[in-house]
Motif scaffolding. Sequence first.
Motif, PDB file in Angstrom:
ATOM      1  N   SER A 123     -13.630  -8.759  -4.524  1.00 19.26           N
ATOM      2  CA  SER A 123     -13.422  -8.784  -3.077  1.00 19.26           C
ATOM      3  C   SER A 123     -13.423  -7.355  -2.570  1.00 19.26           C
ATOM      4  O   SER A 123     -13.408  -6.408  -3.357  1.00 19.26           O
ATOM      5  CB  SER A 123     -12.055  -9.383  -2.748  1.00 19.26           C
ATOM      6  N   ALA A 124     -13.342  -7.208  -1.258  1.00 22.76           N
ATOM      7  CA  ALA A 124     -13.128  -5.888  -0.660  1.00 22.76           C
ATOM      8  C   ALA A 124     -11.663  -5.506  -0.873  1.00 22.76           C
ATOM      9  O   ALA A 124     -10.829  -6.364  -1.136  1.00 22.76           O
ATOM     10  CB  ALA A 124     -13.431  -5.956   0.829  1.00 22.76           C
ATOM     11  N   THR A 136     -11.689  -6.135   5.010  1.00 21.07           N
ATOM     12  CA  THR A 136     -12.520  -7.080   5.762  1.00 21.07           C
ATOM     13  C   THR A 136     -11.959  -7.278   7.175  1.00 21.07           C
ATOM     14  O   THR A 136     -12.717  -7.319   8.145  1.00 21.07           O
ATOM     15  CB  THR A 136     -12.639  -8.416   5.001  1.00 21.07           C
ATOM     16  N   GLU A 138     -17.187  -5.258   0.028  1.00 19.20           N
ATOM     17  CA  GLU A 138     -17.378  -5.697  -1.359  1.00 19.20           C
ATOM     18  C   GLU A 138     -18.337  -4.764  -2.107  1.00 19.20           C
ATOM     19  O   GLU A 138     -18.220  -4.605  -3.328  1.00 19.20           O
ATOM     20  CB  GLU A 138     -17.918  -7.139  -1.384  1.00 19.20           C
ATOM     21  N   PHE A 164     -18.576 -12.798  -1.770  1.00 19.18           N
ATOM     22  CA  PHE A 164     -18.547 -13.079  -0.327  1.00 19.18           C
ATOM     23  C   PHE A 164     -19.904 -12.913   0.362  1.00 19.18           C
ATOM     24  O   PHE A 164     -20.053 -13.208   1.523  1.00 19.18           O
ATOM     25  CB  PHE A 164     -17.486 -12.147   0.290  1.00 19.18           C
ATOM     26  N   ARG A 185     -14.553 -16.481   5.397  1.00 20.16           N
ATOM     27  CA  ARG A 185     -13.410 -15.739   4.866  1.00 20.16           C
ATOM     28  C   ARG A 185     -12.875 -16.374   3.578  1.00 20.16           C
ATOM     29  O   ARG A 185     -12.832 -17.595   3.456  1.00 20.16           O
ATOM     30  CB  ARG A 185     -12.289 -15.647   5.929  1.00 20.16           C
ATOM     31  N   GLY A 186     -12.516 -15.523   2.661  1.00 24.89           N
ATOM     32  CA  GLY A 186     -12.039 -16.002   1.359  1.00 24.89           C
ATOM     33  C   GLY A 186     -13.174 -16.406   0.432  1.00 24.89           C
ATOM     34  O   GLY A 186     -12.952 -16.982  -0.630  1.00 24.89           O
ATOM     35  N   GLY A 187     -14.413 -16.065   0.818  1.00 23.97           N
ATOM     36  CA  GLY A 187     -15.595 -16.568   0.128  1.00 23.97           C
ATOM     37  C   GLY A 187     -15.841 -16.051  -1.279  1.00 23.97           C
ATOM     38  O   GLY A 187     -16.641 -16.628  -2.016  1.00 23.97           O
ATOM     39  N   SER A 188     -15.137 -14.991  -1.670  1.00 24.08           N
ATOM     40  CA  SER A 188     -15.371 -14.475  -3.032  1.00 24.08           C
ATOM     41  C   SER A 188     -14.962 -15.492  -4.098  1.00 24.08           C
ATOM     42  O   SER A 188     -15.524 -15.505  -5.192  1.00 24.08           O
ATOM     43  CB  SER A 188     -14.588 -13.182  -3.255  1.00 24.08           C
ATOM     44  N   ASP A 189     -13.981 -16.336  -3.783  1.00 21.72           N
ATOM     45  CA  ASP A 189     -13.613 -17.396  -4.734  1.00 21.72           C
ATOM     46  C   ASP A 189     -14.831 -18.275  -5.004  1.00 21.72           C
ATOM     47  O   ASP A 189     -15.107 -18.669  -6.141  1.00 21.72           O
ATOM     48  CB  ASP A 189     -12.509 -18.298  -4.149  1.00 21.72           C
TER      49      ASP A 189
HETATM   50  N1  ASP Z   1     -13.201  -9.988   1.606  1.00 17.90           N
HETATM   51  C1  ASP Z   1     -13.457 -11.319   2.112  1.00 17.90           C
HETATM   52  C2  ASP Z   1     -12.305 -11.790   2.977  1.00 17.90           C
HETATM   53  O1  ASP Z   1     -11.323 -11.113   3.126  1.00 17.90           O
HETATM   54  C3  ASP Z   1     -13.781 -12.303   1.046  1.00 17.90           C
HETATM   55  C4  ASP Z   1     -12.712 -12.498   0.016  1.00 17.90           C
HETATM   56  O2  ASP Z   1     -11.891 -11.637  -0.223  1.00 17.90           O
HETATM   57  O3  ASP Z   1     -12.707 -13.565  -0.604  1.00 17.90           O
HETATM   58  O4  ASP Z   1     -12.378 -12.836   3.553  1.00 17.90           O
END
Ligand code: ASP
Length: 418
Positions: A41-42, A47, A74, A137, A151-155
């Motif tokens: 992730s970043a 982000t 990222e 992401f 958002r949260g897409g790295s998962d």
């Molecule tokens: N950096 C992105 C976010 O904050 C993706 C992630 O961390 O999963 O949404």
Amino acid sequence: MPLLVMKFGGTSVADLARIENAATKVQSEVDRGHDVIVIVSAMSGKTNELVGWVESTSKLYDAREYDAVVSSGENVTAGLMALRLQEMGVPARSWAGWQVPINTTSAHSAARFVSIPRDNIDAKFAEGFKVAVVAGFQGVSAEGRVTTLGRGGSDTTAVAFAAAFDAVRCDIYTDVDGVYTTDPRITSKARKLDKIAYEEMLELASLGAKVLQTRSVELAMRYKVRLRVLSSFEETTETSGTLVCDEDEIMESKVVSGVAYSRDEAKMTLVRVEDRPGIAAAIFGPLADAGVNVDMIVQNISELDNPGDKRAYTDMTFSCPTNQVLRAQKAIEEARDKGAFAYGNLVVDTDVAKVSVVGIGMRSHAGVAAKMFSSLAAENVNIKVIATSEIKISVLIDRKYMELAVQALHDAFELEKA
Ligand code: ASP
Ligand code: ADP
Ligand code: MG
């Protein structure tokens, strides 16, 4: 070589020391004989900062440029992680989404995977590299532009790589040591689960538990990816964290296994809409076209103005995320102005939250709803809307009671006890 996917979230790569800590974990897995794909992730907060810059520059921003900006966090952590690993003597190379390439749809800021060809990364492993560090992401559209996954897409990036590369497991390193019965920030009584079924995790995530992005769980379930959530701040052992797995791998589970909440909900009611065939389609069609994620829907019993009256009226209530209220309002008003339907009044309540109980045991147990409602009643919490499915019950309540409701339900279903 068995291949492992390791994903590090924002807090786990928040600064150079934490990147080094994460790199040490990667090195241990390489020493154990794994090839590793690391998804980063970043740095935490980055982000949000990038999104803020975009919004301050342009109100109705071009989504392609939004993605160009917000995907950049990222890229920084991917390069730094590869450098840190190299310094430790681990042959590593970083990859931006377009270099893999991670092919996605062109739905900027909400893109979905189309394909992840293995050739380029496989060729690097064949050359003797041990680690591929991939920026989470992000991806690339057929038009060749950078996209992001929401958002949260790295998962979701992590699980997609685990599926594409037949990984032995996908480890999601974060700031908690697993999936808990509820958000440990809300109650210290929250208990870590050793295992949780895909279906339950999917419900918890979609009902607000942000520990995993909903789509990552969907993908893990579809491709049978063994998914583990664990802390990057603790020593990793065989039994660390929570395993998200098939229902039949779990010996016994409680009727209710978790409580989730979503703070940013809004409730909208169309008062006095004509009750006739097609009215729901006329209302929710334009909302869908406008991209509003409608969640709960309630239609009241209809009333006649006078006995013998031909027209009946009803109230239609629905919930959606707070940040979609303006869009929803605009869609409804435009549809009304075009004559799709008429209503007396549009009432918007942006001070609500959704609290849900989830458990696969509910399929075969009665009385969960009654217990949920009576424990909220005991705290004097008024329920505004109710929605149920096979394995969850959700209620909309005033936001100021959200924490209280989560704690009361956690107590009522005795979730602190194993
Ligand atoms: N950096 C992105 C976010 O904050 C993706 C992630 O961390 O999963 O949404
Ligand atoms: P990352 O930056 O590593 O992706 P997130 O902030 O997205 O981490 O997700 C981890 C957070 O999810 C935790 O700090 C916790 O507050 C929250 N959370 C919400 N519900 C749960 C739950 N049921 N179990 C564990 N954590 C939860
Ligand atoms: Mg996250």
